[in-house]
Scaffold this motif. Structure first.
Motif, PDB file in Angstrom:
ATOM      1  N   ILE A   5       0.839  -1.197   0.000  1.00 43.27           N
ATOM      2  CA  ILE A   5       0.000   0.000   0.000  1.00 43.27           C
ATOM      3  C   ILE A   5       0.875   1.249   0.000  1.00 43.27           C
ATOM      4  O   ILE A   5       1.970   1.256   0.552  1.00 43.27           O
ATOM      5  N   ARG A   6       0.391   2.281  -0.654  1.00 40.31           N
ATOM      6  CA  ARG A   6       1.064   3.580  -0.600  1.00 40.31           C
ATOM      7  C   ARG A   6       0.887   4.166   0.802  1.00 40.31           C
ATOM      8  O   ARG A   6      -0.091   3.862   1.492  1.00 40.31           O
ATOM      9  N   LEU A   7       1.802   5.030   1.179  1.00 38.71           N
ATOM     10  CA  LEU A   7       1.715   5.633   2.511  1.00 38.71           C
ATOM     11  C   LEU A   7       0.447   6.464   2.671  1.00 38.71           C
ATOM     12  O   LEU A   7      -0.131   6.509   3.759  1.00 38.71           O
ATOM     13  N   SER A   8      -0.013   7.078   1.593  1.00 42.83           N
ATOM     14  CA  SER A   8      -1.264   7.845   1.673  1.00 42.83           C
ATOM     15  C   SER A   8      -2.438   6.913   1.987  1.00 42.83           C
ATOM     16  O   SER A   8      -3.343   7.273   2.746  1.00 42.83           O
ATOM     17  N   GLY A   9      -2.417   5.720   1.408  1.00 42.02           N
ATOM     18  CA  GLY A   9      -3.465   4.736   1.701  1.00 42.02           C
ATOM     19  C   GLY A   9      -3.378   4.245   3.136  1.00 42.02           C
ATOM     20  O   GLY A   9      -4.402   4.074   3.806  1.00 42.02           O
ATOM     21  N   LEU A  10      -2.165   4.039   3.613  1.00 40.44           N
ATOM     22  CA  LEU A  10      -1.982   3.637   5.014  1.00 40.44           C
ATOM     23  C   LEU A  10      -2.523   4.725   5.932  1.00 40.44           C
ATOM     24  O   LEU A  10      -3.240   4.435   6.896  1.00 40.44           O
ATOM     25  N   ALA A  11      -2.200   5.976   5.624  1.00 43.45           N
ATOM     26  CA  ALA A  11      -2.692   7.097   6.425  1.00 43.45           C
ATOM     27  C   ALA A  11      -4.215   7.121   6.447  1.00 43.45           C
ATOM     28  O   ALA A  11      -4.834   7.330   7.497  1.00 43.45           O
ATOM     29  N   PRO A  14       9.309  -0.062  -4.875  1.00 40.02           N
ATOM     30  CA  PRO A  14       8.770   0.786  -5.957  1.00 40.02           C
ATOM     31  C   PRO A  14       7.374   0.315  -6.348  1.00 40.02           C
ATOM     32  O   PRO A  14       7.091  -0.884  -6.350  1.00 40.02           O
ATOM     33  N   ASP A  15       6.519   1.274  -6.663  1.00 40.48           N
ATOM     34  CA  ASP A  15       5.177   0.957  -7.156  1.00 40.48           C
ATOM     35  C   ASP A  15       5.301   0.610  -8.636  1.00 40.48           C
ATOM     36  O   ASP A  15       5.710   1.449  -9.441  1.00 40.48           O
ATOM     37  N   PRO A  16       4.952  -0.625  -9.032  1.00 42.14           N
ATOM     38  CA  PRO A  16       5.104  -1.001 -10.445  1.00 42.14           C
ATOM     39  C   PRO A  16       4.193  -0.204 -11.376  1.00 42.14           C
ATOM     40  O   PRO A  16       4.458  -0.115 -12.575  1.00 42.14           O
ATOM     41  N   ASP A  17       3.148   0.403 -10.833  1.00 40.06           N
ATOM     42  CA  ASP A  17       2.218   1.171 -11.659  1.00 40.06           C
ATOM     43  C   ASP A  17       2.592   2.653 -11.765  1.00 40.06           C
ATOM     44  O   ASP A  17       2.035   3.367 -12.597  1.00 40.06           O
ATOM     45  N   ASP A  18       3.497   3.115 -10.903  1.00 38.68           N
ATOM     46  CA  ASP A  18       3.891   4.521 -10.897  1.00 38.68           C
ATOM     47  C   ASP A  18       5.296   4.607 -10.331  1.00 38.68           C
ATOM     48  O   ASP A  18       5.493   4.536  -9.124  1.00 38.68           O
ATOM     49  N   ARG A  19       6.274   4.760 -11.194  1.00 36.68           N
ATOM     50  CA  ARG A  19       7.659   4.688 -10.739  1.00 36.68           C
ATOM     51  C   ARG A  19       8.052   5.842  -9.828  1.00 36.68           C
ATOM     52  O   ARG A  19       9.089   5.793  -9.187  1.00 36.68           O
ATOM     53  N   ARG A  20       7.223   6.876  -9.737  1.00 32.29           N
ATOM     54  CA  ARG A  20       7.497   7.978  -8.803  1.00 32.29           C
ATOM     55  C   ARG A  20       7.043   7.635  -7.391  1.00 32.29           C
ATOM     56  O   ARG A  20       7.447   8.286  -6.434  1.00 32.29           O
ATOM     57  N   ALA A  21       6.207   6.623  -7.247  1.00 33.81           N
ATOM     58  CA  ALA A  21       5.616   6.285  -5.952  1.00 33.81           C
ATOM     59  C   ALA A  21       6.274   5.047  -5.346  1.00 33.81           C
ATOM     60  O   ALA A  21       6.888   4.244  -6.048  1.00 33.81           O
ATOM     61  N   THR A  22       6.115   4.935  -4.045  1.00 37.72           N
ATOM     62  CA  THR A  22       6.598   3.730  -3.363  1.00 37.72           C
ATOM     63  C   THR A  22       5.449   3.094  -2.597  1.00 37.72           C
ATOM     64  O   THR A  22       4.474   3.755  -2.239  1.00 37.72           O
TER      65      THR A  22
END
Length: 136
Positions: A48-54, A81-89
């Motif tokens: 999960i992205r950190l925003s989703g965790l938040a 790394p997020d495979p769908d968005d290389r800028r995101a983790t």
């Protein structure tokens, strides 16, 4: 009737008691309730992205970063790394994190069973139904 506690007072008293028992159940892992909740979110939802965790934890994004840092420091989660968005983790459970999360889930479930053992099966069903109604 003056000495009777209100419904909300009784609810919060039970909630405090349950929170205390949860803290005791978490003692073998030396984790705060907030870190245990984060592990639970990761176990339930996967990477999960950190925003989703938040969002799931209802905390500020900055605090989610601190939670992720703590979980990583303990070897329970890792950033990927997020495979769908290389800028995101994404934050993902490690094997140790998954084992810990499952053990905590089992301990909390056992603690809940013991806590609610004072109720009959019918009372448990009624309570669960009422709590879901209030939650929703």
């Amino acid at each position: 009737m003056e000495n009777e506690e209100s419904l909300s007072e009784a609810f919060w008293s039970v909630a405090r008691h349950l929170r205390h028992r949860t803290r005791v159940a978490l003692e073998p892992w030396d984790l705060s309730p907030s870190l245990a909740r984060a592990l639970s979110v990761l176990l339930r939802h996967g990477d999960i992205r950190l925003s989703g965790l938040a969002d799931h934890l209802r905390i500020a994004p900055r605090t989610a970063t601190e939670v992720a840092d703590d979980l990583a420091r303990l070897g329970l989660a890792a950033r990927r790394p997020d495979p769908d968005d290389r800028r995101a983790t994404l934050l993902a459970l490690t094997d140790q994190g998954a084992e810990t999360a499952q053990a905590i889930r089992a301990a909390r479930s056992a603690e809940g069973e013991q806590f609610f053992a004072a109720l009959t099966a019918e009372e448990r069903e009624t309570l669960a139904s009422l709590l879901r109604k209030l939650r929703d």
